[in-house]
Design a protein around this motif. Structure first.
Motif, PDB file in Angstrom:
ATOM      1  N   ILE A 105       0.849  -1.204   0.000  1.00  0.00           N
ATOM      2  CA  ILE A 105       0.000   0.000   0.000  1.00  0.00           C
ATOM      3  C   ILE A 105       0.878   1.245   0.000  1.00  0.00           C
ATOM      4  CG2 ILE A 105      -1.776   1.246   1.288  1.00  0.00           C
ATOM      5  CD1 ILE A 105      -2.680  -1.490   2.366  1.00  0.00           C
ATOM      6  N   PRO A 106       0.683   2.141  -0.969  1.00  0.00           N
ATOM      7  CA  PRO A 106       1.501   3.356  -1.030  1.00  0.00           C
ATOM      8  C   PRO A 106       1.326   4.185   0.239  1.00  0.00           C
ATOM      9  CG  PRO A 106       0.160   3.089  -3.009  1.00  0.00           C
ATOM     10  CD  PRO A 106      -0.287   2.055  -2.029  1.00  0.00           C
ATOM     11  N   PRO A 107       2.353   4.900   0.675  1.00  0.00           N
ATOM     12  CA  PRO A 107       3.660   5.061   0.028  1.00  0.00           C
ATOM     13  C   PRO A 107       4.707   4.070   0.534  1.00  0.00           C
ATOM     14  CG  PRO A 107       3.533   6.570   1.863  1.00  0.00           C
ATOM     15  CD  PRO A 107       2.253   5.756   1.882  1.00  0.00           C
ATOM     16  N   ASN A 108       4.266   2.950   1.105  1.00  0.00           N
ATOM     17  CA  ASN A 108       5.244   2.022   1.678  1.00  0.00           C
ATOM     18  C   ASN A 108       6.146   1.442   0.593  1.00  0.00           C
ATOM     19  OD1 ASN A 108       4.028   2.528   4.106  1.00  0.00           O
ATOM     20  ND2 ASN A 108       2.651   0.769   3.951  1.00  0.00           N
ATOM     21  N   PHE A 109       7.429   1.440   0.876  1.00  0.00           N
ATOM     22  CA  PHE A 109       8.428   0.991  -0.110  1.00  0.00           C
ATOM     23  C   PHE A 109       8.334  -0.518  -0.306  1.00  0.00           C
ATOM     24  CE2 PHE A 109      12.674  -0.435  -1.412  1.00  0.00           C
ATOM     25  CZ  PHE A 109      12.983   0.465  -2.411  1.00  0.00           C
ATOM     26  N   SER A 110       8.205  -0.923  -1.536  1.00  0.00           N
ATOM     27  CA  SER A 110       8.197  -2.345  -1.864  1.00  0.00           C
ATOM     28  C   SER A 110       9.540  -2.721  -2.478  1.00  0.00           C
ATOM     29  CB  SER A 110       7.075  -2.650  -2.858  1.00  0.00           C
ATOM     30  OG  SER A 110       7.320  -3.903  -3.485  1.00  0.00           O
ATOM     31  N   SER A 111      10.279  -3.566  -1.793  1.00  0.00           N
ATOM     32  CA  SER A 111      11.552  -4.019  -2.373  1.00  0.00           C
ATOM     33  C   SER A 111      11.288  -4.876  -3.601  1.00  0.00           C
ATOM     34  CB  SER A 111      12.353  -4.824  -1.349  1.00  0.00           C
ATOM     35  OG  SER A 111      12.844  -3.970  -0.352  1.00  0.00           O
ATOM     36  N   PHE A 112      10.247  -5.693  -3.515  1.00  0.00           N
ATOM     37  CA  PHE A 112       9.911  -6.573  -4.639  1.00  0.00           C
ATOM     38  C   PHE A 112       9.723  -5.763  -5.928  1.00  0.00           C
ATOM     39  CE2 PHE A 112       6.419  -8.527  -7.140  1.00  0.00           C
ATOM     40  CZ  PHE A 112       7.126  -9.621  -7.615  1.00  0.00           C
ATOM     41  N   LEU A 113       9.010  -4.662  -5.839  1.00  0.00           N
ATOM     42  CA  LEU A 113       8.776  -3.856  -7.049  1.00  0.00           C
ATOM     43  C   LEU A 113       9.998  -3.030  -7.428  1.00  0.00           C
ATOM     44  CD1 LEU A 113       5.153  -2.475  -6.528  1.00  0.00           C
ATOM     45  CD2 LEU A 113       5.917  -4.308  -8.064  1.00  0.00           C
ATOM     46  N   ASN A 114      10.617  -2.400  -6.439  1.00  0.00           N
ATOM     47  CA  ASN A 114      11.658  -1.418  -6.759  1.00  0.00           C
ATOM     48  C   ASN A 114      13.005  -2.018  -7.136  1.00  0.00           C
ATOM     49  OD1 ASN A 114      10.583   1.410  -6.405  1.00  0.00           O
ATOM     50  ND2 ASN A 114       9.792   0.388  -4.582  1.00  0.00           N
ATOM     51  N   TYR A 115      13.244  -3.246  -6.730  1.00  0.00           N
ATOM     52  CA  TYR A 115      14.546  -3.853  -7.040  1.00  0.00           C
ATOM     53  C   TYR A 115      14.513  -4.734  -8.293  1.00  0.00           C
ATOM     54  CZ  TYR A 115      16.941  -2.227  -2.836  1.00  0.00           C
ATOM     55  OH  TYR A 115      17.545  -1.448  -1.888  1.00  0.00           O
ATOM     56  N   GLN A 116      13.373  -4.753  -8.977  1.00  0.00           N
ATOM     57  CA  GLN A 116      13.248  -5.649 -10.144  1.00  0.00           C
ATOM     58  C   GLN A 116      14.392  -5.497 -11.140  1.00  0.00           C
ATOM     59  OE1 GLN A 116      10.952  -7.983 -10.948  1.00  0.00           O
ATOM     60  NE2 GLN A 116       9.780  -7.713  -9.063  1.00  0.00           N
ATOM     61  N   HIS A 117      14.792  -4.247 -11.398  1.00  0.00           N
ATOM     62  CA  HIS A 117      15.740  -4.035 -12.498  1.00  0.00           C
ATOM     63  C   HIS A 117      17.198  -4.117 -12.081  1.00  0.00           C
ATOM     64  CE1 HIS A 117      12.343  -3.179 -14.950  1.00  0.00           C
ATOM     65  NE2 HIS A 117      11.921  -2.287 -14.077  1.00  0.00           N
ATOM     66  N   ILE A 118      17.463  -4.303 -10.799  1.00  0.00           N
ATOM     67  CA  ILE A 118      18.868  -4.431 -10.382  1.00  0.00           C
ATOM     68  C   ILE A 118      19.102  -5.739  -9.613  1.00  0.00           C
ATOM     69  CG2 ILE A 118      19.509  -1.995 -10.475  1.00  0.00           C
ATOM     70  CD1 ILE A 118      19.055  -1.985  -7.371  1.00  0.00           C
ATOM     71  N   THR A 119      18.226  -6.703  -9.840  1.00  0.00           N
ATOM     72  CA  THR A 119      18.444  -8.049  -9.306  1.00  0.00           C
ATOM     73  C   THR A 119      18.128  -9.020 -10.431  1.00  0.00           C
ATOM     74  OG1 THR A 119      16.138  -8.118  -8.555  1.00  0.00           O
ATOM     75  CG2 THR A 119      17.791  -7.514  -6.913  1.00  0.00           C
ATOM     76  N   LYS A 120      18.647 -10.242 -10.333  1.00  0.00           N
ATOM     77  CA  LYS A 120      18.241 -11.244 -11.330  1.00  0.00           C
ATOM     78  C   LYS A 120      17.060 -12.052 -10.830  1.00  0.00           C
ATOM     79  CE  LYS A 120      20.721 -15.125 -11.743  1.00  0.00           C
ATOM     80  NZ  LYS A 120      21.868 -16.063 -11.822  1.00  0.00           N
ATOM     81  N   TRP A 121      16.715 -11.846  -9.552  1.00  0.00           N
ATOM     82  CA  TRP A 121      15.631 -12.622  -8.949  1.00  0.00           C
ATOM     83  C   TRP A 121      15.140 -11.855  -7.734  1.00  0.00           C
ATOM     84  CZ3 TRP A 121      13.059 -16.893 -10.402  1.00  0.00           C
ATOM     85  CH2 TRP A 121      12.303 -17.577  -9.455  1.00  0.00           C
ATOM     86  N   ALA A 122      13.853 -11.560  -7.688  1.00  0.00           N
ATOM     87  CA  ALA A 122      13.310 -10.856  -6.527  1.00  0.00           C
ATOM     88  C   ALA A 122      11.986 -11.503  -6.168  1.00  0.00           C
ATOM     89  CB  ALA A 122      13.103  -9.377  -6.838  1.00  0.00           C
ATOM     90  N   GLU A 123      11.843 -11.811  -4.892  1.00  0.00           N
ATOM     91  CA  GLU A 123      10.631 -12.495  -4.447  1.00  0.00           C
ATOM     92  C   GLU A 123      10.151 -11.842  -3.156  1.00  0.00           C
ATOM     93  OE1 GLU A 123      11.033 -16.754  -4.217  1.00  0.00           O
ATOM     94  OE2 GLU A 123       9.132 -17.009  -3.155  1.00  0.00           O
ATOM     95  N   GLN A 124       8.823 -11.762  -3.035  1.00  0.00           N
ATOM     96  CA  GLN A 124       8.215 -11.263  -1.804  1.00  0.00           C
ATOM     97  C   GLN A 124       7.505 -12.455  -1.175  1.00  0.00           C
ATOM     98  OE1 GLN A 124       4.689  -8.666  -2.300  1.00  0.00           O
ATOM     99  NE2 GLN A 124       5.936  -7.090  -1.321  1.00  0.00           N
ATOM    100  N   VAL A 125       7.894 -12.806   0.032  1.00  0.00           N
ATOM    101  CA  VAL A 125       7.307 -13.993   0.662  1.00  0.00           C
ATOM    102  C   VAL A 125       6.083 -13.559   1.459  1.00  0.00           C
ATOM    103  CG1 VAL A 125       7.778 -15.987   2.140  1.00  0.00           C
ATOM    104  CG2 VAL A 125       9.635 -14.956   0.836  1.00  0.00           C
ATOM    105  N   ILE A 126       4.973 -14.250   1.266  1.00  0.00           N
ATOM    106  CA  ILE A 126       3.769 -13.833   1.989  1.00  0.00           C
ATOM    107  C   ILE A 126       3.211 -14.912   2.910  1.00  0.00           C
ATOM    108  CG2 ILE A 126       2.994 -11.934   0.481  1.00  0.00           C
ATOM    109  CD1 ILE A 126       1.214 -14.079  -0.917  1.00  0.00           C
TER     110      ILE A 126
END
Ligand SMILES: Cc1ncc(C[n+]2csc(CCOP(=O)(O)OP(=O)(O)O)c2C)c(N)n1
Ligand SMILES: [Mg+2]
Length: 545
Positions: A105-126
């Motif tokens: 929920i904005p404006p909370n920072f999402s690592s999953f979304l924001n790191y997509q382009h500088i990682t080869k693999w990004a996962e958010q565990v729920i």
């Protein structure tokens, strides 16, 4: 078991010895509970740089891991992950996430979304039950294929939840794939047919630990060898076939031999176009071997190409080339070495006045030259920083053993070198680990010298203080004249002492070597040392156009 403890147990099984991090993240506490040494930095970026060096200096055998908190911790880590992505370094990044009810929920920072382009693999565990699967995926990705950062975002509330008993974990395998035998025969034929081949080795050779195969192929073909900055130290630079490393500034033998090559064979490299790598001559014939097919025909056209692990590729090529040459060299080596030797002496003669200069403020070249001749080079790991120190150090620092230079520059974040030296010292405590940086670079990450003191990571920091961003002088002339925009100031020897380390300011040429010796002695006692050399605003580099 709580999810945080499950993560810590998995790290342990993956052979992780240090968890570098910054609070708040419950994985830090859980790691300490299973006897993984936790190292707390002063800012996230340096911690990522340290994790990065752990992976680099172990050829990816031991993966560097960094954990930070959700929100600000994840936001502030961006530079460190971006640098590792730029230079293709395999690290595991474990950001906390906002509690699941607020996770996306904005404006909370999402690592999953924001790191997509500088990682080869990004996962958010729920789900807590999914933690072992997520960790298995992350470690399998980080150990295989193109080395790059992977990320697992673990929401804060989830880390405190139980993972039901019965979970299992097997450490991720490291798998290699070899090149197509038909392609190998073609490249071998081209290498044997070439009159003036040059081998260009990238860091793939370091990750494959294929140093001896590289040397064997070079000696069999009697071909000169250069490296990318990242690949520097993959081939002994005192070898008669060495041209020294690529970079922004280079040696004369490299410039001449590369431009006269009739075939350039790249092994374990991306051939990415960068200001901080030697440019491939226009129209050069290139054979490109890399494990990432995405690099083939990307920035340079490859006439021939091989996809596979650098070690397997070199071994396959060696067998083919040996067959074609009747198992032995053709007797070219003496002439090739003679030509390289002659160009090298001309080049060094030209630079010797700078390398042995008696002037004050000190010549940065003199500092580097004296450092090179004072330390035990094969038992030293050195790294440059962004700015002039990189271009002053890399052509003149001759490596003799693998993994003794940490070269970088696909992106060039000022201040990277400190964390690299600290991570190198963690990975190789018996080595002298040095970072050479300028006074602008220390402005970014200097506070983490305190981490080196507190965490007992006794590195040697060599600061070239010219009270300026000298590399910018030419392009900021008006701003400098009107507003002194390139000026900076500080007393960094005092700064190092204030943080509990050893600090010494050096102004005279004759004092350089004794100061280096005192500083090395301090590192042996366990105290990080910072030598602040007062240098001229040098803007001369070994650049050929
Ligand atoms: C984070 C970051 N911002 C900006 C730059 C651009 N930059 C490269 S070198 C440099 C100045 C370097 O000054 P210093 O470290 O003192 O070295 P000097 O050239 O004076 O020897 C700048 C601003 C960069 N590399 N990294
Ligand atoms: Mg400077």
């Amino acid at each position: 078991m709580k999810a945080a403890a499950v993560v810590a147990n998995i790290l342990k099984r993956e052979g992780v010895q240090f968890l570098i991090g910054y609070p708040v993240n419950p994985i830090i506490e859980a790691a300490a509970e299973v006897d993984i040494r936790t190292i707390i930095v002063r800012q996230e970026r340096t911690g990522l740089h340290m994790a990065d060096a752990v992976s680099r200096m172990t050829s990816g055998e031991r993966i560097g891991v960094f954990a930070m908190q959700h929100g600000p911790g994840a936001e502030n880590s961006f530079g460190g992950v971006a640098q590792a992505f730029g230079d293709s370094v395999p690290i595991v990044v474990l950001p906390g996430g906002y509690p699941r009810r607020l996770l996306n929920i904005p404006p909370n920072f999402s690592s999953f979304l924001n790191y997509q382009h500088i990682t080869k693999w990004a996962e958010q565990v729920i789900q807590a039950t999914a933690v072992p699967d997520a960790m298995r995926r992350a470690f399998t990705q980080v150990r295989n294929g193109r080395p790059r950062p992977v990320l697992v975002e673990l929401p804060y509330d989830l880390l405190h939840e139980d993972v039901p008993d019965g979970w299992t974990y097997t450490p991720a395998p490291r798998l290699r794939s070899g090149p197509d035998p038909r392609g190998v025969a073609e490249v071998a034929a081209a290498l044997v047919a070439a009159e003036r081949p040059v081998i260009y080795a990238g860091q793939g050779v370091h990750y494959a630990r294929a140093w001896s195969q590289l040397k064997e192929l070079a000696e069999l073909l009697e071909a000169p060898v250069t490296t990318s900055l990242q690949g520097k130290s993959a081939f002994p630079e005192t070898h008669p076939l060495s041209l020294g490393s690529g970079g922004r500034s280079i040696s004369k033998p490299l410039h001449e031999c590369l431009n006269n090559a009739d075939l350039i064979f790249g092994i374990g490299c991306s051939f990415s176009i960068t200001n901080y790598g030697v440019a491939m001559p226009k129209g050069a014939r290139i054979a490109h071997a890399t494990l990432d097919p995405a690099d083939i025909n990307k920035d340079v056209r490859a006439e021939l190409a091989l996809v596979g692990d650098a070690g397997l590729t070199l071994e396959a090529l060696l067998a083919e080339v040996r067959g074609r040459l009747g198992g032995k060299p053709r007797g070219r080596a003496a002439a090739v070495a003679q030509r390289i030797g002659q160009l090298k002496s001309e080049w060094l003669a030209q630079w010797m006045p700078r390398l042995t200069s008696e002037s004050t403020p000190l010549s940065p070249y003199r500092v580097i030259w004296d450092l090179l001749h004072t330390v035990d080079v094969p038992n030293t790991i050195i790294t440059h920083d962004a700015g002039s120190p990189r271009d002053q150090l890399s052509p003149f620092w001759e490596t003799t053993a693998p993994l003794t230079y940490i070269g970088w520059g696909k992106t060039t974040q000022l201040g990277y070198g400190l964390g690299l030296a600290m991570g190198a010292k963690l990975a190789a405590p018996e080595k002298l680990c040095i970072n050479v940086w300028g006074d602008a670079a220390i402005g970014f990450t200097g506070m983490d010298f305190e981490t080196a003191v507190r965490e007992r990571i006794p590195i040697l920091s060599v600061l070239l203080n010219n009270f300026s961003m000298a590399i910018e002088l030419k392009i900021m002339q008006v701003a400098t004249e009107k507003y002194r925009s390139t000026d900076i100031s500080g007393n960094y020897a005092e700064f190092a002492r204030a943080l509990g380390g050893y600090g010494e300011r050096v102004t005279e040429p004759g004092a350089i070597i004794p100061a280096i010796k005192r500083a090395i002695a301090k590192t042996k006692e366990g105290t990080p040392a910072l030598l602040e050399f007062i240098t001229e605003q040098a803007v001369d580099f070994s650049i050929f156009t």
